[in-house]
Design a protein around this motif. Structure first.
Motif, PDB file in Angstrom:
ATOM      1  N   LYS A  71       0.838  -1.197   0.000  1.00  0.00           N
ATOM      2  CA  LYS A  71       0.000   0.000   0.000  1.00  0.00           C
ATOM      3  C   LYS A  71       0.881   1.258   0.000  1.00  0.00           C
ATOM      4  CE  LYS A  71      -4.313   1.354   1.996  1.00  0.00           C
ATOM      5  NZ  LYS A  71      -5.260   1.310   3.062  1.00  0.00           N
ATOM      6  N   ALA A  72       0.558   2.212  -0.873  1.00  0.00           N
ATOM      7  CA  ALA A  72       1.334   3.451  -0.961  1.00  0.00           C
ATOM      8  C   ALA A  72       1.050   4.327   0.255  1.00  0.00           C
ATOM      9  CB  ALA A  72       0.980   4.200  -2.242  1.00  0.00           C
ATOM     10  N   TRP A  73       2.074   5.062   0.727  1.00  0.00           N
ATOM     11  CA  TRP A  73       1.920   5.994   1.837  1.00  0.00           C
ATOM     12  C   TRP A  73       2.684   7.269   1.526  1.00  0.00           C
ATOM     13  CZ3 TRP A  73       6.500   7.496   3.997  1.00  0.00           C
ATOM     14  CH2 TRP A  73       7.590   6.630   3.867  1.00  0.00           C
ATOM     15  N   VAL A  74       2.282   8.356   2.208  1.00  0.00           N
ATOM     16  CA  VAL A  74       2.921   9.650   2.032  1.00  0.00           C
ATOM     17  C   VAL A  74       2.942  10.367   3.382  1.00  0.00           C
ATOM     18  CG1 VAL A  74       0.788  10.786   1.322  1.00  0.00           C
ATOM     19  CG2 VAL A  74       2.973  11.775   0.672  1.00  0.00           C
ATOM     20  N   LYS A  75       4.045  11.093   3.655  1.00  0.00           N
ATOM     21  CA  LYS A  75       4.132  11.881   4.882  1.00  0.00           C
ATOM     22  C   LYS A  75       4.964  13.116   4.616  1.00  0.00           C
ATOM     23  CE  LYS A  75       8.204  10.281   7.343  1.00  0.00           C
ATOM     24  NZ  LYS A  75       8.709   9.988   8.651  1.00  0.00           N
ATOM     25  N   GLN A  76       4.756  14.137   5.449  1.00  0.00           N
ATOM     26  CA  GLN A  76       5.535  15.360   5.346  1.00  0.00           C
ATOM     27  C   GLN A  76       5.685  15.963   6.728  1.00  0.00           C
ATOM     28  OE1 GLN A  76       4.204  18.110   2.361  1.00  0.00           O
ATOM     29  NE2 GLN A  76       6.115  19.236   2.426  1.00  0.00           N
ATOM     30  N   ASP A  77       6.894  16.353   7.066  1.00  0.00           N
ATOM     31  CA  ASP A  77       7.180  16.992   8.355  1.00  0.00           C
ATOM     32  C   ASP A  77       7.225  18.502   8.171  1.00  0.00           C
ATOM     33  OD1 ASP A  77       7.416  14.486   9.536  1.00  0.00           O
ATOM     34  OD2 ASP A  77       9.589  14.428   9.335  1.00  0.00           O
ATOM     35  N   PHE A  78       6.844  19.213   9.224  1.00  0.00           N
ATOM     36  CA  PHE A  78       6.955  20.661   9.235  1.00  0.00           C
ATOM     37  C   PHE A  78       7.239  21.112  10.655  1.00  0.00           C
ATOM     38  CE2 PHE A  78       2.575  19.681  10.038  1.00  0.00           C
ATOM     39  CZ  PHE A  78       2.109  20.638  10.924  1.00  0.00           C
ATOM     40  N   VAL A  79       7.832  22.294  10.785  1.00  0.00           N
ATOM     41  CA  VAL A  79       8.263  22.807  12.092  1.00  0.00           C
ATOM     42  C   VAL A  79       7.557  24.131  12.350  1.00  0.00           C
ATOM     43  CG1 VAL A  79      10.242  23.548  13.478  1.00  0.00           C
ATOM     44  CG2 VAL A  79      10.523  21.730  11.769  1.00  0.00           C
ATOM     45  N   ILE A  80       7.040  24.271  13.583  1.00  0.00           N
ATOM     46  CA  ILE A  80       6.489  25.559  13.993  1.00  0.00           C
ATOM     47  C   ILE A  80       7.233  26.025  15.237  1.00  0.00           C
ATOM     48  CG2 ILE A  80       4.209  24.992  13.054  1.00  0.00           C
ATOM     49  CD1 ILE A  80       3.191  24.883  15.967  1.00  0.00           C
ATOM     50  N   GLU A  81       7.197  27.317  15.465  1.00  0.00           N
ATOM     51  CA  GLU A  81       7.754  27.892  16.682  1.00  0.00           C
ATOM     52  C   GLU A  81       6.589  28.419  17.504  1.00  0.00           C
ATOM     53  OE1 GLU A  81      11.604  30.457  17.747  1.00  0.00           O
ATOM     54  OE2 GLU A  81      10.226  31.489  16.402  1.00  0.00           O
ATOM     55  N   GLU A  82       6.514  27.973  18.756  1.00  0.00           N
ATOM     56  CA  GLU A  82       5.437  28.415  19.646  1.00  0.00           C
ATOM     57  C   GLU A  82       5.403  29.934  19.721  1.00  0.00           C
ATOM     58  OE1 GLU A  82       4.763  25.792  23.371  1.00  0.00           O
ATOM     59  OE2 GLU A  82       6.928  25.989  23.051  1.00  0.00           O
TER      60      GLU A  82
END
Length: 121
Positions: A25-36
């Motif tokens: 099964k194909a999967w996809v993910k993406q990370d991102f960063v926030i600053e409080e």
């Protein structure tokens, strides 16, 4: 478990990662960063968006944009070490109810007493 959410400013959007699971099964993910933005000592926090419903939302984010991220925290053990992942499941792009749409001043309507402005009806 209580709902976890944090408000902050997007500081980095990492490249998308995709692949195929052992079940094919194909999967996809993406990370991102926030600053409080709501604490005295702001910290940067990295989130993972996993799946075809939330990754497209991450693609619409821009660096510097204010967001509220709703997430689950999950830890996994590998070789007697624990690794924690913050899995994002909702992103509110307008957390404070403030729009970035510029206010446009209404245009002034011409007055009927100006020459050539007499209406035939």
């Amino acid at each position: 478990m209580a709902e976890l959410a944090i408000k902050g400013k997007v500081v980095n959007i990492l490249p998308e990662t995709s692949g195929t699971s052992g079940a094919g099964k194909a999967w996809v993910k993406q990370d991102f960063v926030i600053e409080e933005t709501e604490t005295q000592y702001p910290k940067k926090v990295c989130f993972t968006a996993f799946g075809e419903k939330i990754v497209p939302v991450v693609k619409t984010l821009t660096v510097g944009q204010e967001v509220e991220v709703h997430f689950n925290a999950e830890s996994r053990e590998h070789n007697e070490k624990f690794y924690t992942q913050l899995n994002c499941w909702r992103i509110d792009k307008n957390p404070n109810g403030i729009t970035n749409t510029p206010q446009v001043a209404p245009t002034e309507q011409p007055k009927a007493e100006e020459p050539g402005m007499d209406l035939p009806f």
